[in-house]
Write a protein that holds these residues in place. Sequence first.
Motif, PDB file in Angstrom:
ATOM      1  N   ASP A 290     -23.598   4.594   6.161  1.00 43.89           N
ATOM      2  CA  ASP A 290     -24.556   5.306   5.304  1.00 43.89           C
ATOM      3  C   ASP A 290     -25.899   4.578   5.254  1.00 43.89           C
ATOM      4  OD1 ASP A 290     -22.782   7.270   4.751  1.00 43.89           O
ATOM      5  OD2 ASP A 290     -22.346   6.665   2.685  1.00 43.89           O
ATOM      6  N   LEU A 291     -25.832   3.276   5.121  1.00 40.70           N
ATOM      7  CA  LEU A 291     -27.069   2.486   5.023  1.00 40.70           C
ATOM      8  C   LEU A 291     -27.902   2.628   6.306  1.00 40.70           C
ATOM      9  CD1 LEU A 291     -28.861   0.545   3.540  1.00 40.70           C
ATOM     10  CD2 LEU A 291     -27.122  -1.207   3.746  1.00 40.70           C
ATOM     11  N   VAL A 292     -27.230   2.594   7.432  1.00 38.95           N
ATOM     12  CA  VAL A 292     -27.932   2.768   8.714  1.00 38.95           C
ATOM     13  C   VAL A 292     -28.520   4.184   8.792  1.00 38.95           C
ATOM     14  CG1 VAL A 292     -27.572   2.930  11.222  1.00 38.95           C
ATOM     15  CG2 VAL A 292     -26.641   0.986   9.942  1.00 38.95           C
ATOM     16  N   ALA A 293     -27.750   5.156   8.279  1.00 38.78           N
ATOM     17  CA  ALA A 293     -28.243   6.550   8.309  1.00 38.78           C
ATOM     18  C   ALA A 293     -29.506   6.700   7.453  1.00 38.78           C
ATOM     19  CB  ALA A 293     -27.148   7.505   7.830  1.00 38.78           C
ATOM     20  N   ILE A 294     -29.510   6.105   6.268  1.00 40.26           N
ATOM     21  CA  ILE A 294     -30.726   6.241   5.431  1.00 40.26           C
ATOM     22  C   ILE A 294     -31.889   5.528   6.096  1.00 40.26           C
ATOM     23  CG2 ILE A 294     -31.773   5.903   3.166  1.00 40.26           C
ATOM     24  CD1 ILE A 294     -29.182   5.034   2.100  1.00 40.26           C
ATOM     25  N   TYR A 295     -31.610   4.356   6.629  1.00 39.80           N
ATOM     26  CA  TYR A 295     -32.691   3.614   7.292  1.00 39.80           C
ATOM     27  C   TYR A 295     -33.292   4.491   8.394  1.00 39.80           C
ATOM     28  CZ  TYR A 295     -35.211   0.263  10.072  1.00 39.80           C
ATOM     29  OH  TYR A 295     -36.208  -0.355  10.762  1.00 39.80           O
ATOM     30  N   ARG A 296     -32.436   5.125   9.172  1.00 39.80           N
ATOM     31  CA  ARG A 296     -32.933   5.951  10.290  1.00 39.80           C
ATOM     32  C   ARG A 296     -33.655   7.190   9.765  1.00 39.80           C
ATOM     33  NH1 ARG A 296     -27.879   4.558  14.207  1.00 39.80           N
ATOM     34  NH2 ARG A 296     -28.869   2.751  15.200  1.00 39.80           N
ATOM     35  N   HIS A 297     -33.138   7.752   8.675  1.00 33.36           N
ATOM     36  CA  HIS A 297     -33.805   8.912   8.067  1.00 33.36           C
ATOM     37  C   HIS A 297     -35.236   8.523   7.672  1.00 33.36           C
ATOM     38  CE1 HIS A 297     -34.658  12.180   5.227  1.00 33.36           C
ATOM     39  NE2 HIS A 297     -35.111  11.214   4.445  1.00 33.36           N
ATOM     40  N   ARG A 298     -35.348   7.351   7.086  1.00 32.40           N
ATOM     41  CA  ARG A 298     -36.656   6.888   6.590  1.00 32.40           C
ATOM     42  C   ARG A 298     -37.658   6.635   7.719  1.00 32.40           C
ATOM     43  NH1 ARG A 298     -40.137   6.451   4.027  1.00 32.40           N
ATOM     44  NH2 ARG A 298     -40.376   4.459   2.947  1.00 32.40           N
ATOM     45  N   LEU A 299     -37.171   6.470   8.922  1.00 30.45           N
ATOM     46  CA  LEU A 299     -38.118   6.310  10.035  1.00 30.45           C
ATOM     47  C   LEU A 299     -38.807   7.645  10.328  1.00 30.45           C
ATOM     48  CD1 LEU A 299     -36.070   4.096  12.534  1.00 30.45           C
ATOM     49  CD2 LEU A 299     -37.956   3.356  11.057  1.00 30.45           C
ATOM     50  N   GLN A 300     -38.141   8.739   9.929  1.00 27.37           N
ATOM     51  CA  GLN A 300     -38.669  10.082  10.223  1.00 27.37           C
ATOM     52  C   GLN A 300     -39.374  10.704   9.032  1.00 27.37           C
ATOM     53  OE1 GLN A 300     -38.000  11.023  13.310  1.00 27.37           O
ATOM     54  NE2 GLN A 300     -36.536   9.389  13.705  1.00 27.37           N
ATOM     55  N   ALA A 301     -38.908  10.412   7.829  1.00 24.70           N
ATOM     56  CA  ALA A 301     -39.388  11.155   6.660  1.00 24.70           C
ATOM     57  C   ALA A 301     -39.265  10.311   5.402  1.00 24.70           C
ATOM     58  CB  ALA A 301     -38.540  12.418   6.494  1.00 24.70           C
ATOM     59  N   SER A 302     -39.964  10.768   4.341  1.00 27.79           N
ATOM     60  CA  SER A 302     -39.786  10.021   3.091  1.00 27.79           C
ATOM     61  C   SER A 302     -38.580  10.593   2.337  1.00 27.79           C
ATOM     62  CB  SER A 302     -41.049  10.040   2.242  1.00 27.79           C
ATOM     63  OG  SER A 302     -41.663  11.279   2.311  1.00 27.79           O
TER      64      SER A 302
END
Length: 401
Positions: A290-302
Amino acid sequence: MRLKELPSEFQEALPVLEKIKAAGFEAYFVGGSVRDALLKRPIHDVDIATSSYPQETKAIFERTVDIGIEHGTVLVLENGGEYEVTTFRTEDVYVDYRRPKSVSFVRSLEEDLKRRDFTVNAFALAEDAQVIDLFDGLADLENQVLRAVGKAEERFSEDALRIMRGLRFSASLDFAIEDQTFAAMKTYAPLLEKISVERSFIEFDKLLTAPHWQQGLAALIDAGVYDYLPDLRNKSQQLASMLEDYADDFVIATSEQAWSALCLALKIRDCKPFLKKWKTPSHFQKTVTDLVAIYRHRLQASHNKQTIYRYGKELAELAENLRQGQGLAVDFDLISQLDASLLIHDKKEIVVNGCLLMKDLGLKPGPTLGQLLNQIEAAIVEGDLANQQEAILDFVRDRSK
Ligand code: ATP
Ligand code: MG
């Protein structure tokens, strides 16, 4: 050398030493607690070594627990504390480079200190605050050097876990690894394949969450140790990128964050199989994923309400903290604001459930009901629907027209 005064943790444990001595045996404080006292660091686990054999130790105290009698360890409950009291021992024959085939109990402190891993871990502290330093550990402490006790080659070939421990201590103590000790780490790194993954995990995890993890990781890379750890073979470049990606003073906050940073550096798409190889528990695998997923999400969007709801404030902050360590833009306030604005933080908080919808509105069980519940959840999270029974029922009626 004598300590000016015994730190309170040792003072509290003094009655244990005194009772053992009154029974005619020797007893000392040993291990990490003595090292930490000398370094004026917080002390945990006051360990005691004694010339009394386990049965003799048990006879001295009213309350004891057998926690590792075959290794000579008895847990003594005394003066409100719990102390591991271990008989002096040597470990003579190593069969599988991992555990000694037999443990011999001995009556000599020196023999016991000789089998310890590093000079700074091989002090004994007597009840009169005298430090017994048979291997010049005090000089090594002063010079911030990590040195194997005795011949480094022998020590690492006996037990390769000591290689991981050494790298971990260099990260936690900010000590340089002495040349011969380091050369022996390199030589015997292949033996790490024989060490249980769980034990390597504990040490690698402690290394990554230590204040000077960059130093420990750099040493691990230099020593070629990664080639003998699960799924890290030939990964020196990726591991080195983890060193470059973060500010020099960035300290990793939790194990989950550490292993997320590792997965990111290794560019692993799905972290679970990797973490499975390291034999981590499934809840740990889930949190890191999950933590990796949020980190990756944040590279694309706020962030938005849905992401904070889905992953939770805590994980979002840990991911943001990784960004901070990498010098990327961060917005902790937005995370707090979004979290504060959420009407619910968990599905279970919704005041209406499937049963109620079936009872009150005559809906049938099945996929449509499931979809409806998901729509309700999303609308409440978005703030478009109040978490109140009537409002939710109206919402459903609207949709079923
Ligand atoms: P920490 O502060 O992390 O607890 P520590 O030095 O106390 O560090 P422990 O694993 O608690 O480490 O071990 C206590 C002591 O036992 C060590 O200080 C060391 O003297 C000895 N020891 C532990 N593991 C080994 C090993 N694999 N080989 C030799 N000695 C060891
Ligand atoms: Mg300890």
